[in-house]
Scaffold this active site. Structure first.
Site, mmCIF file in Angstrom:
data_model
loop_
_atom_site.group_PDB
_atom_site.id
_atom_site.type_symbol
_atom_site.label_atom_id
_atom_site.label_comp_id
_atom_site.label_asym_id
_atom_site.label_seq_id
_atom_site.Cartn_x
_atom_site.Cartn_y
_atom_site.Cartn_z
ATOM 1 N N CYS A 84 0.817 -1.229 0.000
ATOM 2 C CA CYS A 84 0.000 0.000 0.000
ATOM 3 C C CYS A 84 0.843 1.267 0.000
ATOM 4 O O CYS A 84 0.341 2.346 -0.322
ATOM 5 C CB CYS A 84 -0.925 0.001 1.210
ATOM 6 N N HIS B 280 -3.597 6.909 3.359
ATOM 7 C CA HIS B 280 -3.951 5.606 2.781
ATOM 8 C C HIS B 280 -5.314 5.187 3.325
ATOM 9 O O HIS B 280 -5.582 5.290 4.522
ATOM 10 C CB HIS B 280 -2.883 4.579 3.146
ATOM 11 N N ASN C 286 -10.013 -0.656 0.678
ATOM 12 C CA ASN C 286 -8.557 -0.522 0.583
ATOM 13 C C ASN C 286 -8.095 -1.061 -0.774
ATOM 14 O O ASN C 286 -8.159 -2.261 -1.016
ATOM 15 C CB ASN C 286 -7.918 -1.308 1.735
HETATM 16 N N1 ACO Z 1 -18.211 -9.381 9.928
HETATM 17 C C1 ACO Z 1 -18.676 -9.657 11.140
HETATM 18 N N2 ACO Z 1 -17.855 -9.988 12.162
HETATM 19 C C2 ACO Z 1 -16.536 -10.041 11.916
HETATM 20 C C3 ACO Z 1 -15.991 -9.769 10.653
HETATM 21 C C4 ACO Z 1 -16.898 -9.416 9.642
HETATM 22 N N3 ACO Z 1 -16.480 -9.112 8.391
HETATM 23 N N4 ACO Z 1 -14.654 -9.897 10.711
HETATM 24 C C5 ACO Z 1 -14.341 -10.249 11.965
HETATM 25 N N5 ACO Z 1 -15.480 -10.357 12.699
HETATM 26 C C6 ACO Z 1 -15.618 -10.685 14.103
HETATM 27 C C7 ACO Z 1 -14.442 -11.456 14.636
HETATM 28 O O1 ACO Z 1 -14.619 -12.841 14.399
HETATM 29 C C8 ACO Z 1 -14.480 -11.108 16.096
HETATM 30 O O2 ACO Z 1 -15.444 -11.926 16.710
HETATM 31 P P1 ACO Z 1 -15.197 -12.538 18.202
HETATM 32 O O3 ACO Z 1 -14.994 -11.333 19.084
HETATM 33 O O4 ACO Z 1 -16.407 -13.300 18.449
HETATM 34 O O5 ACO Z 1 -13.941 -13.334 18.037
HETATM 35 C C9 ACO Z 1 -15.027 -9.688 16.127
HETATM 36 O O6 ACO Z 1 -15.641 -9.479 14.861
HETATM 37 C C10 ACO Z 1 -13.987 -8.628 16.386
HETATM 38 O O7 ACO Z 1 -12.882 -8.830 15.539
HETATM 39 P P2 ACO Z 1 -11.611 -7.909 15.701
HETATM 40 O O8 ACO Z 1 -10.509 -8.489 14.894
HETATM 41 O O9 ACO Z 1 -11.349 -7.625 17.123
HETATM 42 O O10 ACO Z 1 -12.130 -6.560 15.035
HETATM 43 P P3 ACO Z 1 -11.390 -5.175 15.040
HETATM 44 O O11 ACO Z 1 -12.241 -4.153 15.685
HETATM 45 O O12 ACO Z 1 -9.967 -5.284 15.488
HETATM 46 O O13 ACO Z 1 -11.332 -4.798 13.475
HETATM 47 C C11 ACO Z 1 -10.019 -4.894 11.456
HETATM 48 C C12 ACO Z 1 -10.712 -5.696 12.570
HETATM 49 C C13 ACO Z 1 -11.078 -4.086 10.721
HETATM 50 C C14 ACO Z 1 -9.355 -5.883 10.510
HETATM 51 C C15 ACO Z 1 -8.983 -3.944 12.080
HETATM 52 O O14 ACO Z 1 -8.162 -4.655 12.975
HETATM 53 C C16 ACO Z 1 -8.110 -3.284 11.041
HETATM 54 O O15 ACO Z 1 -8.552 -2.431 10.291
HETATM 55 N N6 ACO Z 1 -6.793 -3.591 10.985
HETATM 56 C C17 ACO Z 1 -5.902 -3.005 10.007
HETATM 57 C C18 ACO Z 1 -6.057 -3.642 8.680
HETATM 58 C C19 ACO Z 1 -5.267 -2.899 7.630
HETATM 59 O O16 ACO Z 1 -5.228 -1.699 7.608
HETATM 60 N N7 ACO Z 1 -4.618 -3.608 6.750
HETATM 61 C C20 ACO Z 1 -3.853 -2.928 5.731
HETATM 62 C C21 ACO Z 1 -3.096 -3.921 5.032
HETATM 63 S S1 ACO Z 1 -3.078 -3.528 3.393
HETATM 64 C C22 ACO Z 1 -1.832 -4.260 2.588
HETATM 65 O O17 ACO Z 1 -0.710 -3.957 2.790
HETATM 66 C C23 ACO Z 1 -2.172 -5.285 1.557
#
Ligand code: ACO
Length: 320
Positions: A110, A244, A274
């Site tokens: 990214c 980003h 993204n």
């Molecule tokens: N729909 C419904 N529930 C979901 C989903 C979904 N799509 N995805 C996960 N959950 C659930 C999980 O199973 C979890 O359930 P549990 O508590 O029963 O185990 C719950 O939701 C919470 O999951 P978390 O992982 O704690 O959610 P969080 O608030 O941390 O958000 C996210 C997750 C959106 C991925 C966040 O951590 C994030 O944005 N991280 C950064 C990602 C990023 O920017 N990546 C860039 C990489 S790009 C590249 O270089 C290719």
């Protein structure tokens, strides 16, 4: 420094995949995706390919810059996965637009578009080029596990491009990397060597979202601060931030650590998700084409991604 932006372009697929449709593919819902990420919909390729998107973005940037393909001295395409392993996507773009200059790809996930600006800056500084095309494009929908709801809802396809010419628009830029393939990686996939003993992994994105989130907030806030300091500016002087577009909560958390008013952060994550290396050039083109940017505006850009990489810069908008 050595270049200014002469024109921009973008290209995204026609197909709009909404959160509601996403809920028919994996166990998720619009409310979860919106509140956790800020995404409402994303574009994904149906008939388009990485090359058709990258070529269209490039052609639009050339038109906006009033530069012909023949005038280009260099093409850099930032992407994690072009249409081919070889040739480079930049060479495919070169053929499609009718250019004849050197062309190569750069993989910084990214952060790729900003990495490419830094590389281009070196070519300008050595007076090797007068006109450079930089493209940032990714086709994330082809690198996702469509059964993993924690990742497939976050990404979309698309790309953007900028034509650079000699000038003094780049005020500061810096790039970082900290090798880490535990919290974010996309394996290469099948090895066709019949004697290869290590096995193969599916070529789909695996991510520890929480670890990436922590890295991202830190990288974006510290990166923006350093880029503004290095440009000899105060944060209050920045007219626009192009962050980003990975997660609106990452942008909010980074902005809360800085003195740049939150309304100066341009956000289009709701429409595209993204798009990896496509994210910043798509946003830049939308701001340009919507007439948001005025000559003299100071724009800070900041990205983070797989690597883990990060990059931040400040440019002065001086297109016309
Ligand atoms: N729909 C419904 N529930 C979901 C989903 C979904 N799509 N995805 C996960 N959950 C659930 C999980 O199973 C979890 O359930 P549990 O508590 O029963 O185990 C719950 O939701 C919470 O999951 P978390 O992982 O704690 O959610 P969080 O608030 O941390 O958000 C996210 C997750 C959106 C991925 C966040 O951590 C994030 O944005 N991280 C950064 C990602 C990023 O920017 N990546 C860039 C990489 S790009 C590249 O270089 C290719």
């Amino acid at each position: 420094m050595s270049f200014r932006i002469l024109g921009t372009g973008k290209s995204v697929p026609d197909y709009v995949l909404t959160n509601d449709e996403m809920a028919t593919i994996v166990d998720t819902n619009d409310e979860w995706i919106r509140t956790r990420s800020g995404i409402r919909e994303r574009r994904i390729c149906t008939t388009e390919t990485p090359s058709t998107l990258a070529t269209q973005a490039a052609e639009r940037a050339l038109k906006d810059a009033h530069v012909s393909a023949q005038e280009l001295d260099l093409i850099i395409c930032a992407t994690i996965r072009g249409e081919y392993i070889s040739p480079a996507e930049a060479c495919v773009i070169q053929k499609n637009i009718g250019a004849t200059c050197p062309a190569f790809d750069l993989n910084a996930a990214c952060s790729g578009f900003l990495y490419a600006l830094d590389v281009a800056d070196g070519f300008f500084a050595r007076k090797r080029v007068k006109k450079v095309l930089v493209v940032g494009m990714d086709n994330m929908s082809n690198s996702l596990d469509w059964q993993d709801r924690s990742t497939c809802v976050l990404f979309g396809d698309g790309g953007g491009a900028a034509v650079l010419g000699e000038g003094d628009g780049l005020l500061s830029i810096h790039i970082t990397a900290q090798g880490d393939y535990d919290c974010l990686a996309i394996p290469r996939g099948e090895n066709t060597n019949p004697r290869y003993a290590n096995g193969s992994q599916r070529p789909v994105l695996k991510m520890n979202g929480r670890d990436v989130y922590k890295f991202a907030v830190n990288a974006m806030s510290k990166g923006l601060q350093k880029a503004v300091d290095d440009a000899g500016l105060k944060q209050e002087q920045i007219n626009w931030v192009i962050p980003h577009q990975a997660n609106i909560r990452i942008i909010d958390a980074a902005a809360a650590k800085l003195q740049i008013p939150r309304e100066r952060y341009f956000c289009n994550i709701a429409s595209y998700g993204n798009t990896s290396a496509g994210s910043i050039p798509i946003a830049l083109d939308e701001m340009n084409k919507e007439g948001i940017l005025k000559n003299g505006d100071l724009i800070a850009m900041s990205a983070f991604g797989g690597g883990l990489t990060s990059a931040s810069c400040v440019i002065r908008w001086n297109k016309d």
